[in-house]
Design a protein around this motif. Structure first.
Motif, PDB file in Angstrom:
ATOM      1  N   SER A 357      -8.148  93.794  50.707  1.00 37.64           N
ATOM      2  CA  SER A 357      -8.936  92.813  50.217  1.00 37.64           C
ATOM      3  C   SER A 357      -8.460  91.681  50.196  1.00 37.64           C
ATOM      4  O   SER A 357      -9.164  90.585  49.890  1.00 37.64           O
ATOM      5  CB  SER A 357      -9.695  93.589  48.963  1.00 37.64           C
ATOM      6  OG  SER A 357      -8.636  93.696  48.053  1.00 37.64           O
ATOM      7  N   LYS A 360      -8.934  88.656  52.774  1.00 37.41           N
ATOM      8  CA  LYS A 360     -10.231  87.835  52.556  1.00 37.41           C
ATOM      9  C   LYS A 360      -9.962  86.310  51.636  1.00 37.41           C
ATOM     10  O   LYS A 360     -10.214  85.249  52.202  1.00 37.41           O
ATOM     11  CB  LYS A 360     -11.330  88.342  51.835  1.00 37.41           C
ATOM     12  CG  LYS A 360     -12.858  87.495  51.534  1.00 37.41           C
ATOM     13  CD  LYS A 360     -13.648  88.350  50.760  1.00 37.41           C
ATOM     14  CE  LYS A 360     -14.841  87.446  50.492  1.00 37.41           C
ATOM     15  NZ  LYS A 360     -14.563  86.278  49.402  1.00 37.41           N
ATOM     16  N   GLU A 364      -9.802  82.567  53.161  1.00 43.89           N
ATOM     17  CA  GLU A 364     -10.550  81.579  52.541  1.00 43.89           C
ATOM     18  C   GLU A 364      -9.820  80.302  52.025  1.00 43.89           C
ATOM     19  O   GLU A 364     -10.419  79.245  51.971  1.00 43.89           O
ATOM     20  CB  GLU A 364     -11.377  81.952  51.162  1.00 43.89           C
ATOM     21  CG  GLU A 364     -12.439  83.007  51.671  1.00 43.89           C
ATOM     22  CD  GLU A 364     -12.822  83.745  50.524  1.00 43.89           C
ATOM     23  OE1 GLU A 364     -12.319  83.936  49.281  1.00 43.89           O
ATOM     24  OE2 GLU A 364     -14.179  84.197  50.255  1.00 43.89           O
ATOM     25  N   ALA A 402     -13.256  85.507  57.109  1.00 40.46           N
ATOM     26  CA  ALA A 402     -13.122  86.002  55.705  1.00 40.46           C
ATOM     27  C   ALA A 402     -14.142  86.865  55.047  1.00 40.46           C
ATOM     28  O   ALA A 402     -14.061  87.671  54.399  1.00 40.46           O
ATOM     29  CB  ALA A 402     -13.150  84.590  54.659  1.00 40.46           C
ATOM     30  N   GLN A 403     -15.328  86.501  55.577  1.00 41.74           N
ATOM     31  CA  GLN A 403     -16.603  87.397  55.220  1.00 41.74           C
ATOM     32  C   GLN A 403     -16.348  88.640  56.055  1.00 41.74           C
ATOM     33  O   GLN A 403     -16.883  89.718  55.377  1.00 41.74           O
ATOM     34  CB  GLN A 403     -17.954  86.637  55.638  1.00 41.74           C
ATOM     35  CG  GLN A 403     -18.336  85.343  54.730  1.00 41.74           C
ATOM     36  CD  GLN A 403     -18.526  85.618  53.315  1.00 41.74           C
ATOM     37  OE1 GLN A 403     -18.902  86.717  53.054  1.00 41.74           O
ATOM     38  NE2 GLN A 403     -17.727  84.929  52.540  1.00 41.74           N
ATOM     39  N   ALA A 405     -13.746  90.058  56.879  1.00 42.28           N
ATOM     40  CA  ALA A 405     -12.466  90.797  56.242  1.00 42.28           C
ATOM     41  C   ALA A 405     -12.961  91.490  54.894  1.00 42.28           C
ATOM     42  O   ALA A 405     -12.275  92.470  54.479  1.00 42.28           O
ATOM     43  CB  ALA A 405     -11.476  89.816  55.846  1.00 42.28           C
ATOM     44  N   ALA A 406     -14.191  90.949  54.163  1.00 41.58           N
ATOM     45  CA  ALA A 406     -14.544  91.487  52.992  1.00 41.58           C
ATOM     46  C   ALA A 406     -15.220  93.023  53.324  1.00 41.58           C
ATOM     47  O   ALA A 406     -15.641  93.649  52.377  1.00 41.58           O
ATOM     48  CB  ALA A 406     -15.514  90.565  52.089  1.00 41.58           C
TER      49      ALA A 406
END
Length: 530
Positions: A357, A360, A364, A402-403, A405-406
């Motif tokens: 996690s 992300k 970012e 990034a989104q 990866a979440a």
């Protein structure tokens, strides 16, 4: 000299003035730095080259038109202060900080850049009350009782007397403290800038035939009639938006930008014919290699001005593609550099036992770093619109990653970021793939799409060569086509990167560089990272 030569001369002068010795002091102190004074007709690009120089040297820029300033705004407002001299109290006059010098400090604070260019336009057209203060500034770099900060180079510009009735001649003492550069209008040089800016192909092909109307200022019984480079560029922007919205482009619109009735009328006639040729010659079919015998026959029998229009249509469509392709190249390069940083940090985190996690956050952070850089460059006035758009696209891609990866879902090779497929809807057959590898798959798809578009564009270029060769052969039309490709920055960079057999075949005499793999090598390196 022309505006391109002036730009190089000014850039060298700025670099010399910013040179430092071994003690960190400026080799030429501020008091000995002669301000640069460009003299040239209005609208030939004096302000534009200052923005380019600031961007290329990565320094700040503060720009002012001095005709908008009063003595109070330039020098500051007087204030009464109490002072002690020889044990006695006196009231003395001082000044608040000049708006111009205050603007320099504001830019320095907002951008973090300590060095820059102070560009003062129309310096020889100031009001009578401001003129003495301006002469003092040119000699000592002082407004009111404050000097401009060290590290700031003064560049000024003005119009010749024949173009502005308010021009004031500088005396010998002032001229002897300036570096004077006389700038002349030059269509050939402006055209290189025009290609990169996306000036409408109708404007470029019209001026190619009628270079005498690129820049024209004439006195008549009805007043001054004039057409400038600025006018052509602004008209080009208006035409593109009118076409986008389906509005008619008519003489009334053209006359709002070209303040010469005869030139406006002739361009209007040309533009209407240009639109007709666009339809008649089916430019898209030519670029896709689907030329009918009828189209080839008509082009072969066309008169010279019509042939210029056909070439302009082909070059306009190709140049739009070259510009978009190379702009996306630069965005992808920014993403490549950011992903390399993320990959290195992600590996370190995984080795230390941190959860995925964290990926992300890393993505970012890189997006935020790019955003901060854009804001600083924008605050320094050293960021072009194109550079800003390229940076925003790179930021958007990183934020999309990034989104993604979440999310816990994985994806197949058909997934994409910001495309028609949603990674969250794909199957989870690659659950053992680590987070960065999944992001890399998204980026690989972006790269493959970019490569496909570039190959399609390269094929269109070859089809354009085939068409010209078929209908006109290796004649002046081919020479003009090759020369225009060589003139354009984006077209030349595209050909350097993606190649063109026909271009190299017809351009052996003009070829002065080795084909280089620039961004494609960077992207390929990213794609093979494991």
């Amino acid at each position: 000299m022309n505006i391109k030569e002036a730009k190089e001369e000014i850039r060298r002068a700025v670099e010399v003035y910013l040179d430092k010795n071994e003690f960190g002091d400026y080799t030429i102190p501020l008091s000995k730095q002669r301000p640069i004074f460009m003299v040239g007709a209005p609208g030939i690009g004096k302000t534009a080259i200052m923005e380019q120089i600031a961007s290329e040297l990565d320094i700040a820029l503060v720009s002012y038109s001095m005709t908008h300033h009063t003595r109070q705004s330039a020098l500051g407002l007087p204030v009464i202060e109490s002072k002690q001299y020889d044990g006695k109290s006196f009231t003395v006059s001082e000044y608040t900080m000049s708006e111009i010098i205050a603007a320099i400090y504001q830019v320095m604070e907002a951008s973090g850049k300590r060095e820059g260019i102070l560009f003062l336009d129309e310096i020889n057209c100031v009001s009578e009350t401001l003129a003495p203060a301006m002469l003092l500034f040119l000699q000592y770099k002082i407004f009111g009782n404050r000097q401009i900060p060290k590290g700031w180079v003064v560049v000024t510009a003005g119009n010749p007397p024949q173009y502005n009735k308010s021009v004031k001649e500088f005396d010998v003492a002032t001229m002897d403290r300036l570096r004077c550069i006389d700038v002349k209008e030059d269509f050939g040089v402006w055209k290189q800038y025009a290609y990169h800016q996306g000036i409408h192909d109708a404007v470029l092909s019209f001026l190619e035939i009628n270079r005498q109307w690129f820049y024209s200022i004439q006195e008549s019984v009805d007043g001054t009639r004039y057409v400038t480079a600025r006018g052509w560029e602004d008209l080009s922007t208006a035409i593109r938006i009118y076409e986008k919205k389906g509005f008619p482009v008519e003489k009334g619109l053209i006359g709002q930008y070209l303040s010469d009735d005869e030139i406006a009328r002739k361009f209007n006639v040309y533009y209407q014919l240009y639109k007709k040729y666009q339809s008649d010659y089916q430019i898209e079919d030519i670029l896709n290699g689907a030329v009918t015998n009828e189209i080839a026959r008509r082009a072969k029998e066309a008169k010279m001005d019509e042939r210029f229009s056909i070439l302009g249509l082909l070059l306009g469509r190709l140049n739009d593609g070259f510009r978009a392709s190379m702009s996306r190249n630069r965005s992808l390069l920014q993403v490549v550099k950011a992903l390399r940083v993320v990959k290195k940090l992600d590996k370190a985190d995984l080795a230390s036992g941190l959860q995925e996690s964290r990926l992300k956050e890393l993505l970012e952070q890189e997006a935020q770093n790019l955003r901060i850089h854009l804001e600083e460059q924008s605050a320094a006035n050293s960021l072009t619109v194109q550079q800003r758009n390229e940076g925003l696209l790179a930021i958007q891609m990183l934020e999309d990653y990034a989104q993604f990866a979440a999310k816990t879902e994985n994806f197949t090779d058909d997934s994409s970021i910001g495309g028609s497929n949603n990674p969250a809807d794909a199957s989870a057959k690659e659950k053992n793939t680590n987070g960065f590898a999944r992001i890399k798959k998204c980026f690989d798809k972006e790269v493959r799409g970019h490569q496909k578009n570039a190959k399609d564009l390269a094929a269109q270029l070859e089809h354009a060569f085939s068409f010209i060769e078929r209908v006109w052969g290796n004649t002046q039309e081919m020479v003009l086509f090759v020369t225009e490709l060589t003139t354009g920055m984006d077209s030349l960079e595209f050909i350097e990167q993606w190649g063109s057999k026909s271009y190299f075949r017809y351009n052996q005499d003009l070829l002065t560089y080795d084909q280089r793999e620039r961004l494609s090598a960077e992207i390929q390196e990213m794609m093979v990272l494991e």
